[in-house]
Structures are given as C-alpha cells and as structure tokens.
Design an enzyme around this catalytic site. Structure first.
Site, PDB file in Angstrom:
ATOM      1  CG  ASP A 175      -1.900  -1.140   1.223  1.00 53.25           C
ATOM      2  OD1 ASP A 175      -3.034  -0.951   0.770  1.00 53.25           O
ATOM      3  OD2 ASP A 175      -1.531  -2.240   1.683  1.00 53.25           O
ATOM      4  CE1 TYR A 176       1.855   4.326   4.967  1.00 50.70           C
ATOM      5  CE2 TYR A 176       1.820   2.000   5.555  1.00 50.70           C
ATOM      6  CZ  TYR A 176       1.504   3.319   5.838  1.00 50.70           C
ATOM      7  OH  TYR A 176       0.823   3.619   6.996  1.00 50.70           O
TER       8      TYR A 176
END
Length: 403
Positions: A175-176
């Site tokens: 996600d990051y």
C-alpha cells in the site's frame, strides 16, 4: 525538518482524494506534504474506514488516520448518488489530480469513469490504484496488501527455508509503495501535461511495486531458470550479509557485499587469516560455505554487546547497524538529528509524534501542517467557497445525506 512559511513545490496544485485505506490516500498525503491542497472525499456518516482501523484515540479517530490523513481537508460526499456524482464532477473541473483506489469498474458504475471526468477537465491527471490494475484477467478482483505481497513475489522469499512464508515486515508494505509510485506517477503526468496540455491516467496494480523491487529475481529466472527460495535473514549472492545475535540478547545487521569489505570485517574480528588468500577470502569460497561463514560471524558477535559491535565495525569501515525496535528508534540520536520523528499539536488529543516528511528538500521543504482532520470538517468551506453553493443548497444536500 519543519513546516515553514516558504513556498512549497506543489503550492497551487489541487488534488481530490477519493481513495480509502492506505494506498491511494498515501499518494495524496505525500502531495499534501509538499503543498498541494488535498480535498479528501468521504462517505457521509462513516468516512474512510481507516478512521476506525488501528489503535483508537480519545478523539475517536485511530492513530493510522491521524498520521496518514495529515494535511488534508475532509468533505463528505456520497458518490453513489447522482447529485453527489455531479458535485464531484464540479470539483474535478477545478482540480488538477484525482486519486482513487476502488475496484475497477466502480467509478464507471457511478458515471464517474475516466472518459466522463476527462470530458469535464481535459487536463486532469487521474491516479488509479487497484489490486491488479485496470487491465488483465484479474483486474476485477479485490485485494489488499497481504495479497499483493503474496502475488508480487516477496512473501515467498520471507522466512526460513524449512518454514512457511511469513509477512515481509508489514502487510501494508504494498500500500505504501503503491502510494509512493502513485505520487511519482502523478508528478510524471503533470510534467507531461506541461508539454502536451493533456491529462492522463496513472494506472498501478498493488502488486506491481513489490514485483519491481525484487532485484535480479526475474532476469535470473529467465536466464538460468533459478527460483530463489527463502533464506531467513540471509541474502542471495553475498555472505556474510545477515542478522547476527549479540551477547546482550539483541541483533546486529552486517553487510559484506564484496571481498574488500569482508577483509575489513576479518580485521575487526582479529581473523585476518581467513580473508585474502584465506579460506573465506573470495565470494565464491564464502558462498560455498555459507552456513559455516554465517556461524563464524555469529560466534564472534555472540561474545560482544550490540553497541560494541556497531562501534568496532564503524571504526573498521564495515557496514553494520542495530536491528531496532520502535522504542530504540525513538531514542536514537540520528533520528533526532534528522528530525525523522515530528511532534504535532492537535486540539483533539494534545500532541502526537509521527514519521516526518520524506524526501528532504533543502530549498522548498515539505511539512506537516496538521493531523488527519475530523470527518466533514471542511464541507462548508469547500462547497460554499469553491463550488459556490449557498447555505440553503448545502442544507438540502445534507438533509438528503448527499453530503
């Protein structure tokens, strides 16, 4: 690094953040840290689910939200309703970038697909992050970070050879990373916009940043048919290059990426005889005796405290560092000197320490102006000031739960 009154590099850029959880929102957060006006669009009554995801604080919001929702404005808008969709289109007309991470086809179902939004603003840059991207046979499937770690190839490598694959550090790593690539893609697209006058879509599958960082994994398989297996803390192609136990029950990371560095380590260990023409002097020799070499280093580290090992290696110019837990990070002078942890005041909870902005710009630095906002706190400002709605219309939309 501190937020200053100096102009930030993205001042004047307006971003609509329609995304949820971490990937898309983190993309928008990075743009906000460097000056973009980010308007986060959330579902009335509930908001982004990440507001309830993680450790809850006294103000009702979680630490994840307070940290990762930083620098944004929050408005509520139900995009599933025609009036809500129309308001988003009006926002798009006045914005530069839109970020979303719905399952492919969702925005299209609501009449908010790329073709529709581009017609309202031909200069729009639209960042779309989804589990598998907008194309391909898997594009309609849902997914989260854990699935992306697995599908992207990194979970298979995480853990020990005789044990099941484990989570590689964090299930949210994809996600990051997708958020980082999303922000980078937005910058590329905005640069292209300067040249062509046309907006475009930035399309990212959550697994793709993971696959992209697996060094030689793909070409090694293509060239040699080599399928890398789990190696615990070890690293393919080099040794010693791992985590080693210390006398005080901690761990150090040591990285010898070539024969010269190994020779320095041997000097630090007082075992110059194993380097050079010695039994471990070349990478080929060390690779052939990987377990033996790692044990050789581990036996040495186990007789010394962690900080002593780090100091000895530093004097010998051997890359070495402590394997830190978060409490040790908070105490470390390097983190303090670089201001990697920033304390932010907030009327709802007092103060909160959060990771500071990355990267560091010397002339036009980013900054953290405030933590994640309360749900819908900017409705009046955005709908009235930006879109020109009067109080009666805002009240009517609120009554219908459109906002």
């Amino acid at each position: 690094m501190t937020a200053t009154a100096a102009r930030k590099p993205l001042d004047g850029l307006r971003v609509i953040d329609c995304a949820t959880f971490i990937a898309g929102p983190f993309c928008a957060t990075q743009l906000a840290e460097f000056g973009a006006e980010v308007i986060k669009v959330e579902l009335p009554g509930s908001g982004d689910p990440v507001r309830k995801f993680g450790s809850k604080t006294e103000c009702g919001e979680t630490l994840v939200w307070l940290s990762e929702g930083r620098n944004k404005k929050s408005i509520t808008l139900d995009l599933r309703k025609p009036e809500g969709a129309e308001l988003l289109k009006q926002l798009v007309e006045k914005s530069d970038v839109l970020v979303e991470n719905f399952q492919p086809g969702t925005l299209e179902k609501w009449g908010l697909g790329w073709d529709v939004l581009k017609a309202r603003n031909p200069r729009l840059v639209m960042v779309r992050i989804s589990a598998y991207g907008q194309t391909g046979p898997y594009s309609p499937k849902p997914g989260f970070g854990r699935i992306a770690n697995a599908f992207g190839g990194i979970s298979f490598l995480a853990g020990f050879p005789d044990r099941p694959p484990v989570t590689p550090g964090s299930a949210t790593l994809p996600d990051y990373m997708a958020g980082i690539y999303g922000a980078l893609g937005a910058m590329f697209a905005l640069r292209a916009l300067d040249q062509t006058g046309e907006g475009q879509v930035v399309d990212i599958g959550l697994y793709e940043p993971i696959f992209r960082i697996l060094d030689e994994l793909a070409p090694a398989f293509d060239k040699f048919g080599f399928v890398r297996q789990r190696m615990g803390p070890g690293t393919v192609n080099v040794v010693p290059h791992s985590h080693y136990p210390t006398k005080d029950n901690r761990w150090v990371a040591i990285a010898c990426t070539n024969d010269k560095i190994f020779s320095r380590l041997a000097d630090v260990m007082g075992r110059e005889d194993v380097a050079g023409d010695g039994i471990y002097g070349t990478l080929a020799k060390r690779e052939a005796a990987r377990a033996e070499v790692d044990q050789f280093v581990a036996d040495w580290t186990a007789q010394r405290d962690r900080d002593d090992i780090v100091d000895l290696c530093a004097r010998g110019e051997v890359p070495c560092g402590p394997v830190y837990a978060i409490d040790e990070i908070f105490d470390d002078p390097q983190y303090a000197a670089r201001e990697n942890i920033k304390e932010i005041s907030d009327p709802r909870i007092g103060t909160l320490k959060v990771p500071n902005v990355v990267p560091r710009l010397t002339a036009t630095p980013g900054g953290i102006d405030h933590l994640g906002p309360s749900l819908g706190q900017d409705n009046q400002n955005v709908f009235e000031t930006l879109l020109g709605l009067d109080a009666a219309e805002i009240g009517r939309l609120r009554e219908k739960n459109v906002i």
